[in-house]
Design a protein around this motif. Structure first.
Motif, PDB file in Angstrom:
ATOM      1  N   ASN A 142      24.144 -52.549 -23.437  1.00 19.75           N
ATOM      2  CA  ASN A 142      25.222 -51.854 -22.741  1.00 19.75           C
ATOM      3  C   ASN A 142      24.909 -50.392 -22.454  1.00 19.75           C
ATOM      4  OD1 ASN A 142      25.298 -50.866 -25.309  1.00 19.75           O
ATOM      5  ND2 ASN A 142      27.409 -51.413 -25.728  1.00 19.75           N
ATOM      6  N   LYS A 143      23.655 -49.990 -22.556  1.00 25.62           N
ATOM      7  CA  LYS A 143      23.298 -48.598 -22.294  1.00 25.62           C
ATOM      8  C   LYS A 143      23.429 -48.294 -20.811  1.00 25.62           C
ATOM      9  CE  LYS A 143      20.171 -48.112 -26.194  1.00 25.62           C
ATOM     10  NZ  LYS A 143      18.779 -47.891 -26.603  1.00 25.62           N
ATOM     11  N   GLN A 144      23.743 -47.048 -20.534  1.00 31.60           N
ATOM     12  CA  GLN A 144      23.887 -46.589 -19.162  1.00 31.60           C
ATOM     13  C   GLN A 144      22.532 -46.160 -18.600  1.00 31.60           C
ATOM     14  OE1 GLN A 144      26.881 -46.809 -17.497  1.00 31.60           O
ATOM     15  NE2 GLN A 144      27.367 -47.937 -19.369  1.00 31.60           N
ATOM     16  N   PRO A 145      22.388 -46.102 -17.280  1.00 33.96           N
ATOM     17  CA  PRO A 145      21.129 -45.640 -16.690  1.00 33.96           C
ATOM     18  C   PRO A 145      20.753 -44.263 -17.245  1.00 33.96           C
ATOM     19  CG  PRO A 145      22.577 -46.491 -14.992  1.00 33.96           C
ATOM     20  CD  PRO A 145      23.380 -46.440 -16.264  1.00 33.96           C
ATOM     21  N   GLY A 146      19.496 -44.094 -17.584  1.00 32.54           N
ATOM     22  CA  GLY A 146      19.014 -42.816 -18.091  1.00 32.54           C
ATOM     23  C   GLY A 146      19.141 -42.646 -19.596  1.00 32.54           C
ATOM     24  N   ASP A 147      19.804 -43.554 -20.280  1.00 30.82           N
ATOM     25  CA  ASP A 147      19.956 -43.475 -21.734  1.00 30.82           C
ATOM     26  C   ASP A 147      18.617 -43.824 -22.378  1.00 30.82           C
ATOM     27  OD1 ASP A 147      20.520 -43.747 -24.448  1.00 30.82           O
ATOM     28  OD2 ASP A 147      22.372 -44.873 -24.120  1.00 30.82           O
ATOM     29  N   SER A 194      25.882 -49.792 -13.083  1.00 37.57           N
ATOM     30  CA  SER A 194      25.461 -48.478 -12.608  1.00 37.57           C
ATOM     31  C   SER A 194      26.274 -48.017 -11.413  1.00 37.57           C
ATOM     32  CB  SER A 194      23.984 -48.510 -12.229  1.00 37.57           C
ATOM     33  OG  SER A 194      23.811 -49.376 -11.121  1.00 37.57           O
ATOM     34  N   GLY A 195      27.133 -48.887 -10.873  1.00 38.31           N
ATOM     35  CA  GLY A 195      27.916 -48.537  -9.709  1.00 38.31           C
ATOM     36  C   GLY A 195      27.253 -48.949  -8.412  1.00 38.31           C
ATOM     37  N   PRO A 248      16.506 -44.194 -28.746  1.00 36.88           N
ATOM     38  CA  PRO A 248      15.628 -45.214 -29.334  1.00 36.88           C
ATOM     39  C   PRO A 248      16.369 -46.216 -30.209  1.00 36.88           C
ATOM     40  CG  PRO A 248      15.470 -43.187 -30.577  1.00 36.88           C
ATOM     41  CD  PRO A 248      16.385 -42.908 -29.408  1.00 36.88           C
ATOM     42  N   PHE A 249      17.666 -46.022 -30.387  1.00 36.34           N
ATOM     43  CA  PHE A 249      18.444 -46.886 -31.266  1.00 36.34           C
ATOM     44  C   PHE A 249      19.043 -48.042 -30.495  1.00 36.34           C
ATOM     45  CE2 PHE A 249      18.664 -42.527 -32.869  1.00 36.34           C
ATOM     46  CZ  PHE A 249      17.977 -42.707 -34.053  1.00 36.34           C
ATOM     47  N   GLY A 250      19.051 -49.203 -31.111  1.00 36.88           N
ATOM     48  CA  GLY A 250      19.664 -50.376 -30.507  1.00 36.88           C
ATOM     49  C   GLY A 250      18.736 -51.085 -29.545  1.00 36.88           C
ATOM     50  N   PRO A 251      19.258 -52.108 -28.893  1.00 34.61           N
ATOM     51  CA  PRO A 251      18.460 -52.887 -27.937  1.00 34.61           C
ATOM     52  C   PRO A 251      17.994 -52.011 -26.773  1.00 34.61           C
ATOM     53  CG  PRO A 251      20.473 -54.040 -28.513  1.00 34.61           C
ATOM     54  CD  PRO A 251      20.594 -52.648 -29.070  1.00 34.61           C
ATOM     55  N   PRO A 252      16.951 -52.443 -26.089  1.00 34.45           N
ATOM     56  CA  PRO A 252      16.430 -51.642 -24.981  1.00 34.45           C
ATOM     57  C   PRO A 252      17.425 -51.500 -23.830  1.00 34.45           C
ATOM     58  CG  PRO A 252      15.083 -53.615 -25.334  1.00 34.45           C
ATOM     59  CD  PRO A 252      16.179 -53.653 -26.326  1.00 34.45           C
TER      60      PRO A 252
END
Length: 123
Positions: free
Chosen positions: A63-68, A38-39, A71-75
């Motif tokens: 590997n989702k970014q903050p705020g993503d 997230s920096g 609903p698809f993929g891992p949490p």
């Protein structure tokens, strides 16, 4: 060096490979100097060690970014402890697995798991 290779290359596969290498180098550098995805600066030795373990073992799926909120993929694990998940629950899920997530208890030490939890607390 990567820029020179990029300029020489006209093949899209070669350019994709160069981009992938640059991405791996950036992730390695970020985890080495203790920056979260997230920096935010990662504070504390356990969180820094957890960042390295997370980048090596977890980021491939989580590997989702903050705020993503997709609903698809891992949490998305950014802010996971603000959603009601407790560190004890996270430890159990990491150790034993849940749903499609494999168990990491035989791969990661208890200390590694605690370090990842310390890192996630900074997210």
């Amino acid at each position: 060096m990567a820029m020179e290779a990029w300029q020489r290359s006209t093949d899209w596969r070669e350019r994709f490979f160069i981009l992938a290498l640059c991405g791996v180098a950036a992730l390695t550098l970020a985890s080495t100097i203790g920056l979260a995805a997230s920096g935010k600066a990662v504070t504390g030795g356990k969180a820094k060690a957890g960042s390295v373990v997370y980048q090596k073992n977890c980021v491939a799926c989580h590997n989702k970014q903050p705020g993503d909120t997709s609903p698809f993929g891992p949490p998305n694990l950014h802010g996971i402890f603000k959603t009601g998940v407790t560190p004890a629950q996270a430890q159990k899920i990491i150790r034993d697995g849940k749903g499609a997530m494999p168990a990491w208890g035989n791969t990661l030490s208890s200390s590694d798991i605690q370090d990842v939890i310390a890192y996630l607390k900074t997210q």
